[in-house]
Design a protein around this motif. Sequence first.
Motif, PDB file in Angstrom:
ATOM      1  N   GLY A  99       0.839  -1.184   0.000  1.00  0.00           N
ATOM      2  CA  GLY A  99       0.000   0.000   0.000  1.00  0.00           C
ATOM      3  C   GLY A  99       0.878   1.239   0.000  1.00  0.00           C
ATOM      4  N   MET A 100       0.596   2.160  -0.887  1.00  0.00           N
ATOM      5  CA  MET A 100       1.409   3.380  -0.957  1.00  0.00           C
ATOM      6  C   MET A 100       0.602   4.476  -1.648  1.00  0.00           C
ATOM      7  N   ASN A 101       0.773   5.712  -1.184  1.00  0.00           N
ATOM      8  CA  ASN A 101       0.061   6.819  -1.810  1.00  0.00           C
ATOM      9  C   ASN A 101       0.932   7.483  -2.869  1.00  0.00           C
ATOM     10  N   HIS A 102       0.432   8.541  -3.468  1.00  0.00           N
ATOM     11  CA  HIS A 102       1.094   9.148  -4.621  1.00  0.00           C
ATOM     12  C   HIS A 102       2.169  10.161  -4.245  1.00  0.00           C
ATOM     13  N   PHE A 103       2.376  10.425  -2.968  1.00  0.00           N
ATOM     14  CA  PHE A 103       3.251  11.533  -2.589  1.00  0.00           C
ATOM     15  C   PHE A 103       4.712  11.329  -2.992  1.00  0.00           C
ATOM     16  N   TRP A 104       5.107  10.068  -3.226  1.00  0.00           N
ATOM     17  CA  TRP A 104       6.478   9.861  -3.683  1.00  0.00           C
ATOM     18  C   TRP A 104       6.687  10.425  -5.089  1.00  0.00           C
ATOM     19  N   LEU A 105       5.586  10.681  -5.830  1.00  0.00           N
ATOM     20  CA  LEU A 105       5.694  11.287  -7.148  1.00  0.00           C
ATOM     21  C   LEU A 105       5.961  12.783  -7.075  1.00  0.00           C
ATOM     22  N   CYS A 106       5.587  13.389  -5.954  1.00  0.00           N
ATOM     23  CA  CYS A 106       5.758  14.827  -5.799  1.00  0.00           C
ATOM     24  C   CYS A 106       7.211  15.138  -5.450  1.00  0.00           C
ATOM     25  N   GLU A 107       7.586  16.359  -5.670  1.00  0.00           N
ATOM     26  CA  GLU A 107       8.939  16.770  -5.306  1.00  0.00           C
ATOM     27  C   GLU A 107       9.101  16.676  -3.792  1.00  0.00           C
ATOM     28  N   ASN A 108      10.093  15.904  -3.358  1.00  0.00           N
ATOM     29  CA  ASN A 108      10.340  15.803  -1.921  1.00  0.00           C
ATOM     30  C   ASN A 108      11.794  15.438  -1.697  1.00  0.00           C
ATOM     31  N   ARG A 109      12.202  15.489  -0.470  1.00  0.00           N
ATOM     32  CA  ARG A 109      13.602  15.245  -0.126  1.00  0.00           C
ATOM     33  C   ARG A 109      13.852  13.823   0.326  1.00  0.00           C
ATOM     34  N   HIS A 110      12.850  12.957   0.221  1.00  0.00           N
ATOM     35  CA  HIS A 110      12.977  11.634   0.805  1.00  0.00           C
ATOM     36  C   HIS A 110      13.468  10.568  -0.166  1.00  0.00           C
ATOM     37  N   VAL A 111      12.949  10.560  -1.371  1.00  0.00           N
ATOM     38  CA  VAL A 111      13.285   9.488  -2.313  1.00  0.00           C
ATOM     39  C   VAL A 111      13.452  10.035  -3.713  1.00  0.00           C
ATOM     40  N   ASP A 112      14.079   9.238  -4.543  1.00  0.00           N
ATOM     41  CA  ASP A 112      14.223   9.570  -5.946  1.00  0.00           C
ATOM     42  C   ASP A 112      13.085   8.926  -6.729  1.00  0.00           C
ATOM     43  N   GLU A 113      12.454   9.703  -7.591  1.00  0.00           N
ATOM     44  CA  GLU A 113      11.285   9.216  -8.320  1.00  0.00           C
ATOM     45  C   GLU A 113      11.602   7.977  -9.157  1.00  0.00           C
TER      46      GLU A 113
END
Length: 268
Positions: free
Chosen positions: A160-174
């Motif tokens: 289960g995962m939401n879409h926020f990893w697609l947004c610009e963030n400092r946590h992960v690489d798209e």
Amino acid sequence: MKKIQRDQLYDQAKAWVLEAGKNIREKMTGTFEIASKSNPNDLVTEIDKNTEEFFVQRIKETFPNHGIIGEEGYGDKLTSLDGIVWIIDPIDGTMNFVHQKRNFAISVGIYKDGVGEIGIIYDVMANNLYHAKRSEGAYKNARKLAPLKMNPIFSEAIIGMNHFWLCENRHVDEKVMQQFVRTIRGARTYGSAALEFAFLAEGIIDGYISMKLSPWDIAAGKVIAEEVGGLVTTIDGEELTMLDKSTVLACNRQLHHDIASFIKKGRK
């Protein structure tokens, strides 16, 4: 926390959650006010607010020495988790509540000096109550949930995962996350962190990842997931504080290492 005290809190909290769920079902068919908070997609309704007020009023009347952290701001301004603290999301999945009239939950976690003692997640429209007391197992309604399967096969996991990893963030690489989705068997998005934790505990999904959750999104689910053998941390494997927003990785302990290692490749 003494067992008698915890049992009393547990029974009272479950009764209030069920009562609040009944109130929501009665009100949701009528007309209610919808507003936005941090952005146009961050919705809040008067039913969210009324439900949190319902909990705060009853907690303060019955347990005046307990602290409260609530999403809608009717609780206390706490800087520590000393003592007994209720962490409440009156409607987790408000967008689902507004648009679908389903797939939302009431989430209540009760912590003692920072340790999760009680977790309750109520899938209001499905009338399913997920609940747990620390060291006593987790339940869906009256059925005790089995320990999570220790399936070590990363490629067969449903996450289960939401879409926020697609947004610009400092946590992960798209690109790393795109490869992650290709590598696992499948990804699911339910629109409610509380329900994702409940489904993890039930074994419907094998893990849950989010790049930004608040304490009220996590508190109850963490207790329930841990009672079936889940490990709930930040995506870096650090302990959650329940006072700040954070990333979340929840799954069985065998998958946890594999997922954390994969995502770590995308750290900036």
